[in-house]
Scaffold this motif. Structure first.
Motif, short mmCIF file in Angstrom:
data_model
loop_
_atom_site.label_atom_id
_atom_site.label_comp_id
_atom_site.label_asym_id
_atom_site.label_seq_id
_atom_site.Cartn_x
_atom_site.Cartn_y
_atom_site.Cartn_z
N TYR A 1 54.60 -65.37 -74.22
CA TYR A 1 55.50 -64.70 -73.25
C TYR A 1 55.47 -63.19 -73.31
N GLY A 2 54.81 -62.59 -74.31
CA GLY A 2 54.98 -61.16 -74.53
C GLY A 2 56.39 -60.90 -75.04
N LEU A 3 56.83 -59.66 -74.92
CA LEU A 3 58.21 -59.32 -75.31
C LEU A 3 58.73 -58.33 -74.28
N GLY A 4 59.74 -58.77 -73.53
CA GLY A 4 60.25 -57.93 -72.43
C GLY A 4 61.14 -56.81 -72.93
N GLY A 5 61.16 -55.72 -72.17
CA GLY A 5 62.07 -54.63 -72.51
C GLY A 5 61.88 -53.46 -71.56
N ASN A 6 62.95 -52.68 -71.38
CA ASN A 6 62.80 -51.46 -70.58
C ASN A 6 63.61 -50.34 -71.20
N SER A 7 63.37 -49.12 -70.68
CA SER A 7 63.88 -47.93 -71.37
C SER A 7 65.20 -47.41 -70.80
N ILE A 8 65.83 -48.17 -69.91
CA ILE A 8 66.98 -47.61 -69.20
C ILE A 8 68.13 -47.26 -70.14
N ALA A 9 68.45 -48.15 -71.08
CA ALA A 9 69.59 -47.88 -71.97
C ALA A 9 69.26 -46.76 -72.95
N LEU A 10 68.03 -46.77 -73.48
CA LEU A 10 67.68 -45.75 -74.47
C LEU A 10 67.70 -44.35 -73.86
N SER A 11 67.21 -44.22 -72.62
CA SER A 11 67.24 -42.91 -71.95
C SER A 11 68.68 -42.44 -71.77
N ALA A 12 69.56 -43.38 -71.41
CA ALA A 12 70.97 -43.01 -71.19
C ALA A 12 71.63 -42.59 -72.51
N VAL A 13 71.31 -43.30 -73.58
CA VAL A 13 71.90 -42.99 -74.88
C VAL A 13 71.46 -41.61 -75.36
N LEU A 14 70.14 -41.36 -75.26
CA LEU A 14 69.59 -40.11 -75.81
C LEU A 14 69.74 -38.94 -74.86
N GLN A 15 70.02 -39.24 -73.60
CA GLN A 15 70.10 -38.22 -72.54
C GLN A 15 68.79 -37.43 -72.45
N ARG A 16 67.70 -38.12 -72.69
CA ARG A 16 66.34 -37.61 -72.52
C ARG A 16 65.44 -38.83 -72.45
N GLU A 17 64.14 -38.59 -72.15
CA GLU A 17 63.19 -39.70 -72.19
C GLU A 17 62.99 -40.15 -73.64
N PRO A 18 62.83 -41.44 -73.87
CA PRO A 18 62.52 -41.89 -75.24
C PRO A 18 61.19 -41.31 -75.72
N ARG A 19 61.04 -41.21 -77.05
CA ARG A 19 59.72 -40.82 -77.59
C ARG A 19 58.69 -41.81 -77.06
N SER A 20 57.54 -41.28 -76.63
CA SER A 20 56.56 -42.16 -75.96
C SER A 20 55.56 -42.73 -76.97
N MET A 21 54.90 -43.80 -76.56
CA MET A 21 53.84 -44.38 -77.38
C MET A 21 52.72 -43.36 -77.58
N ARG A 22 52.38 -42.63 -76.51
CA ARG A 22 51.29 -41.66 -76.64
C ARG A 22 51.63 -40.60 -77.69
N ALA A 23 52.88 -40.12 -77.67
CA ALA A 23 53.28 -39.10 -78.65
C ALA A 23 53.24 -39.67 -80.06
N TYR A 24 53.65 -40.94 -80.20
CA TYR A 24 53.62 -41.56 -81.53
C TYR A 24 52.18 -41.65 -82.05
N ILE A 25 51.27 -42.09 -81.18
CA ILE A 25 49.86 -42.21 -81.57
C ILE A 25 49.29 -40.84 -81.92
N ARG A 26 49.67 -39.83 -81.14
CA ARG A 26 49.18 -38.46 -81.41
C ARG A 26 49.62 -38.02 -82.82
N GLU A 27 50.87 -38.33 -83.18
CA GLU A 27 51.36 -37.96 -84.52
C GLU A 27 50.58 -38.69 -85.60
N CYS A 28 50.32 -39.98 -85.38
CA CYS A 28 49.56 -40.75 -86.39
C CYS A 28 48.17 -40.12 -86.56
N ALA A 29 47.55 -39.76 -85.43
CA ALA A 29 46.20 -39.21 -85.49
C ALA A 29 46.18 -37.86 -86.19
N ALA A 30 47.26 -37.11 -86.04
CA ALA A 30 47.33 -35.78 -86.67
C ALA A 30 47.55 -35.92 -88.17
#
Ligand SMILES: NC(=O)c1ccc[n+]([C@@H]2O[C@H](COP(=O)([O-])OP(=O)(O)OC[C@H]3O[C@@H](n4cnc5c(N)ncnc54)[C@H](OP(=O)(O)O)[C@@H]3O)[C@@H](O)[C@H]2O)c1
Length: 286
Positions: A257-286
């Motif tokens: 089934y995969g695993l469903g989810g969306n970012s609507i609540a997290l954006s509202a909580v943080l009052q910004r966009e959530p940290r992105s997968m791309r940014a996380y990968i960039r940090e790992c690579a650095a």
């Protein structure tokens, strides 16, 4: 909540909940870690906690002592423990006895998914909070991006990101630092009181993630798939046979089934966009 809340953190020595400590301290909270022995006390201090209480979720008297003077509790359940529910409920009861003001529970997304036993083991803890006089916030995070970080050296050396489910299965993931920030907001402000929040940065399949890793490292990275036993032999998760069985059901669920989810609540909580997968990968690579 009082000026400098004292927050008892469960799991401050763990892989993920330790990320809650700096977020709480940034917001002026005093952090007390519940640890099981002196050697773990040192680990907690290294993670930045100011106070330690020696105790065990299986020992209610030790919880009463640890909660003395505490205004807030952060709880995450020990992963795949057969008595995870009992431990969490005992902590909720102890928090009520101690007059704690605010309780934040780091649960899981889809806790009512009865196919996944260790998800369902969070339900009694959530229910204990709903049936208490505590102010609570329940965080229901998706799969943690930090799992990729734990596998990073294998990904780089094998030039493959392999997991035991199909590469096109879309899985909701979240950077646990965003969950930690949500927890700290909930423990130091009132705007998340009585909220139950699904927290995800979005859904990704492994081909997309492997492409991001390739782009950051500048080398081809394959989106691999291993059988569960093969994956266990490579990843060596620190689990016994029963825990591995539970993990196998998770991956079987992802495959179907995969695993469903969306970012609507997290954006509202943080009052910004959530940290992105791309940014996380960039940090790992650095
Ligand atoms: N991985 C994911 O993608 C994901 C996604 C959503 C939710 N979750 C949930 O995250 C939770 C935590 O997983 P994890 O892998 O972070 O665990 P972990 O790194 O093993 O951390 C567990 C923490 O709990 C402490 N602990 C264990 N038993 C205890 C006891 N009896 N009394 C007091 N403290 C105890 C450990 O202390 P010691 O240092 O003494 O061992 C450690 O600090 C699980 O409930 C899991 O379902 C995980």
């Amino acid at each position: 909540m009082s000026e400098s809340p004292i927050v008892l953190v469960i799991g401050a020595t763990g892989k993920f909940a330790r990320l809650v400590v700096p977020e709480l301290r940034r917001r002026g909270a005093v952090v007390r870690a519940l640890v099981r022995d002196q050697s773990r006390a040192e680990v907690a201090r290294a993670a930045g906690v100011e106070q330690v209480a020696i105790g065990d979720l299986r020992d209610p008297a030790s919880l009463d002592r640890a909660l003395s003077g505490v205004t807030g509790v952060f709880h995450i359940g020990p992963v795949f423990a057969a008595d995870e529910a009992e431990m969490g409920v005992a902590l909720v009861k102890a928090a009520e006895r101690a007059g704690v003001e605010k309780f934040v529970f780091s649960s899981v997304n889809q806790p009512t998914n009865m196919e996944l036993k260790h998800h369902a083991s969070k339900v009694p803890v959530e229910s204990a909070l709903y049936n208490s006089r505590l102010r609570y916030t329940i965080l229901q995070p998706a799969n943690f991006m930090q799992n990729i970080g734990l596998a990073w050296s294998a990904i780089v050396s094998n030039r493959a990101f392999a997991e035991p489910f199909p590469a096109d299965a879309r899985i909701a993931r979240v950077d646990y630092r965003d969950v930690a920030e949500a927890a700290a907001i909930a423990l130091t402000e009132s705007r998340l009181d009585f909220a139950t929040l699904h927290l995800s940065a979005g859904m990704f399949d492994r081909r997309e993630i492997a492409a991001m890793i390739s782009a950051e490292l500048g080398v081809p990275i394959e989106a691999g798939e291993l059988g569960f036993d093969e994956w266990v032999a490579v990843a060596r998760p620190p689990y016994g046979e029963e825990q591995l069985q539970l993990l196998a059901t998770v991956y079987d669920h992802y495959a179907r089934y995969g695993l469903g989810g969306n970012s609507i609540a997290l954006s509202a909580v943080l009052q910004r966009e959530p940290r992105s997968m791309r940014a996380y990968i960039r940090e790992c690579a650095a």
